[in-house]
Design a protein around this motif. Structure first.
Motif, mmCIF file in Angstrom:
data_model
loop_
_atom_site.group_PDB
_atom_site.id
_atom_site.type_symbol
_atom_site.label_atom_id
_atom_site.label_comp_id
_atom_site.label_asym_id
_atom_site.label_seq_id
_atom_site.Cartn_x
_atom_site.Cartn_y
_atom_site.Cartn_z
ATOM 1 N N GLY A 1 -0.168 -45.692 -24.375
ATOM 2 C CA GLY A 1 0.222 -44.298 -24.128
ATOM 3 C C GLY A 1 -0.502 -43.406 -24.988
ATOM 4 O O GLY A 1 -1.820 -43.454 -24.999
ATOM 5 N N CYS A 2 0.412 -42.537 -25.753
ATOM 6 C CA CYS A 2 -0.341 -41.648 -26.870
ATOM 7 C C CYS A 2 -0.564 -42.455 -28.212
ATOM 8 O O CYS A 2 -0.744 -41.437 -29.167
ATOM 9 C CB CYS A 2 0.312 -40.280 -26.991
ATOM 10 N N ILE A 3 -0.119 -43.589 -28.451
ATOM 11 C CA ILE A 3 -0.585 -44.415 -29.662
ATOM 12 C C ILE A 3 -1.841 -44.543 -29.617
ATOM 13 O O ILE A 3 -2.327 -45.237 -29.176
ATOM 14 C CB ILE A 3 0.427 -45.690 -29.677
ATOM 15 N N PRO A 4 -2.718 -44.166 -31.030
ATOM 16 C CA PRO A 4 -3.855 -44.450 -31.240
ATOM 17 C C PRO A 4 -4.166 -45.924 -31.165
ATOM 18 O O PRO A 4 -3.438 -46.623 -31.871
ATOM 19 C CB PRO A 4 -4.094 -43.651 -32.419
ATOM 20 N N PHE A 5 -5.159 -46.326 -30.638
ATOM 21 C CA PHE A 5 -5.711 -47.735 -31.012
ATOM 22 C C PHE A 5 -6.968 -47.992 -30.547
ATOM 23 O O PHE A 5 -7.908 -47.089 -30.442
ATOM 24 C CB PHE A 5 -4.976 -48.779 -29.694
ATOM 25 N N VAL A 6 -7.767 -49.050 -31.131
ATOM 26 C CA VAL A 6 -9.210 -49.578 -30.802
ATOM 27 C C VAL A 6 -9.306 -50.416 -29.937
ATOM 28 O O VAL A 6 -8.812 -51.489 -30.107
ATOM 29 C CB VAL A 6 -9.697 -50.055 -32.209
ATOM 30 N N LEU A 7 -9.940 -50.125 -29.010
ATOM 31 C CA LEU A 7 -10.230 -50.956 -27.673
ATOM 32 C C LEU A 7 -11.629 -51.810 -27.803
ATOM 33 O O LEU A 7 -12.582 -50.964 -28.151
ATOM 34 C CB LEU A 7 -10.324 -50.207 -26.463
ATOM 35 N N HIS A 8 -11.713 -53.109 -28.061
ATOM 36 C CA HIS A 8 -12.706 -53.891 -28.412
ATOM 37 C C HIS A 8 -13.018 -54.426 -27.051
ATOM 38 O O HIS A 8 -12.482 -54.882 -26.085
ATOM 39 C CB HIS A 8 -12.430 -55.140 -29.275
ATOM 40 N N SER A 9 -14.580 -54.561 -27.032
ATOM 41 C CA SER A 9 -15.150 -55.075 -25.825
ATOM 42 C C SER A 9 -15.003 -56.496 -26.091
ATOM 43 O O SER A 9 -14.647 -57.383 -26.918
ATOM 44 C CB SER A 9 -16.737 -54.852 -26.206
ATOM 45 N N PRO A 10 -15.409 -57.115 -24.860
ATOM 46 C CA PRO A 10 -15.508 -58.718 -25.164
ATOM 47 C C PRO A 10 -16.562 -59.122 -26.076
ATOM 48 O O PRO A 10 -17.294 -58.445 -26.432
ATOM 49 C CB PRO A 10 -16.099 -59.216 -23.639
ATOM 50 N N GLU A 11 -16.087 -60.224 -26.496
ATOM 51 C CA GLU A 11 -17.285 -61.046 -27.613
ATOM 52 C C GLU A 11 -18.807 -60.915 -26.951
ATOM 53 O O GLU A 11 -18.788 -61.323 -26.025
ATOM 54 C CB GLU A 11 -16.818 -62.161 -28.147
ATOM 55 N N ASN A 12 -19.806 -60.536 -27.934
ATOM 56 C CA ASN A 12 -21.093 -60.469 -27.528
ATOM 57 C C ASN A 12 -21.343 -59.551 -26.412
ATOM 58 O O ASN A 12 -22.148 -59.958 -25.640
ATOM 59 C CB ASN A 12 -21.482 -62.022 -27.480
ATOM 60 N N CYS A 13 -20.590 -58.714 -25.963
ATOM 61 C CA CYS A 13 -20.719 -57.618 -25.061
ATOM 62 C C CYS A 13 -22.052 -57.234 -24.986
ATOM 63 O O CYS A 13 -22.574 -56.895 -23.862
ATOM 64 C CB CYS A 13 -19.477 -56.572 -25.135
ATOM 65 N N GLY A 14 -22.879 -56.783 -26.083
ATOM 66 C CA GLY A 14 -23.984 -56.447 -26.136
ATOM 67 C C GLY A 14 -25.088 -57.167 -25.272
ATOM 68 O O GLY A 14 -25.756 -56.522 -24.588
ATOM 69 N N GLU A 15 -25.032 -58.264 -25.495
ATOM 70 C CA GLU A 15 -25.898 -59.252 -24.563
ATOM 71 C C GLU A 15 -25.411 -59.546 -23.177
ATOM 72 O O GLU A 15 -26.070 -59.562 -22.242
ATOM 73 C CB GLU A 15 -25.777 -60.739 -25.311
#
Length: 157
Positions: A24-38
């Motif tokens: 909802g409106c609770i701040p959070f950090v959404l992480h990509s899958p591991e090694n998403c850059g590749e």
């Protein structure tokens, strides 16, 4: 760094939308899958964040993409405005250049590797490993289980 927020790793748009619905409106950090850059690329993750922010305007999402040793993808992530870029073992000069660019863009470089205690990034690595972190496992768990586990992680904060 944002150590007091819940950090949630997702592997799909389905998991990301579930995270937005639950948080909802609770701040959070959404992480990509591991090694998403590749595997997916920075542009994929930037597009995912843009779609989520459009679909869930009250969500307070910060993005964190794992680029490991892919400095080109880390640079692309910074150019795309992704707030946090996770890198691994790259040489100090490249790391310093990325950190300089990140500072100019209002973004952050998080270094995830083993450091010599005298390295200035050693403290950042300790903070990074202490963050409340939840892996959605949305690449193989059904939605009801994902929701149950995310709610349990939130209850522990």
């Amino acid at each position: 760094m944002t150590p007091n927020l819940l950090h949630i790793r997702v592997h799909s748009f389905t998991g990301a939308t579930l995270a937005c619905r639950i948080m909802g409106c609770i701040p959070f950090v959404l992480h990509s899958p591991e090694n998403c850059g590749e595997t997916h690329g920075a542009k994929w993750f930037a597009a995912l964040l843009a779609k989520l922010r459009n679909d869930w305007p009250t969500c307070q999402i910060s993005g964190a993409i794992d680029c490991r040793s892919h400095t080109g993808q880390a640079l692309s992530a910074l150019e795309s405005g992704i707030e946090h870029v996770i890198i691994g073992d790259i040489n100090r000069a490249a790391r310093a250049n990325l950190q300089d660019i990140a500072g100019q863009k209002g973004c952050h470089i998080w270094v995830q590797t083993v450091f010599d205690p005298s390295d200035p990034c050693a403290n950042d690595a300790l903070v990074f490993s202490a963050m409340p972190f939840h892996d959605m496992d949305d690449h193989f768990l059904p939605d009801p289980e994902l929701e149950k586990r995310l709610r349990a992680a939130l209850a522990q904060l």
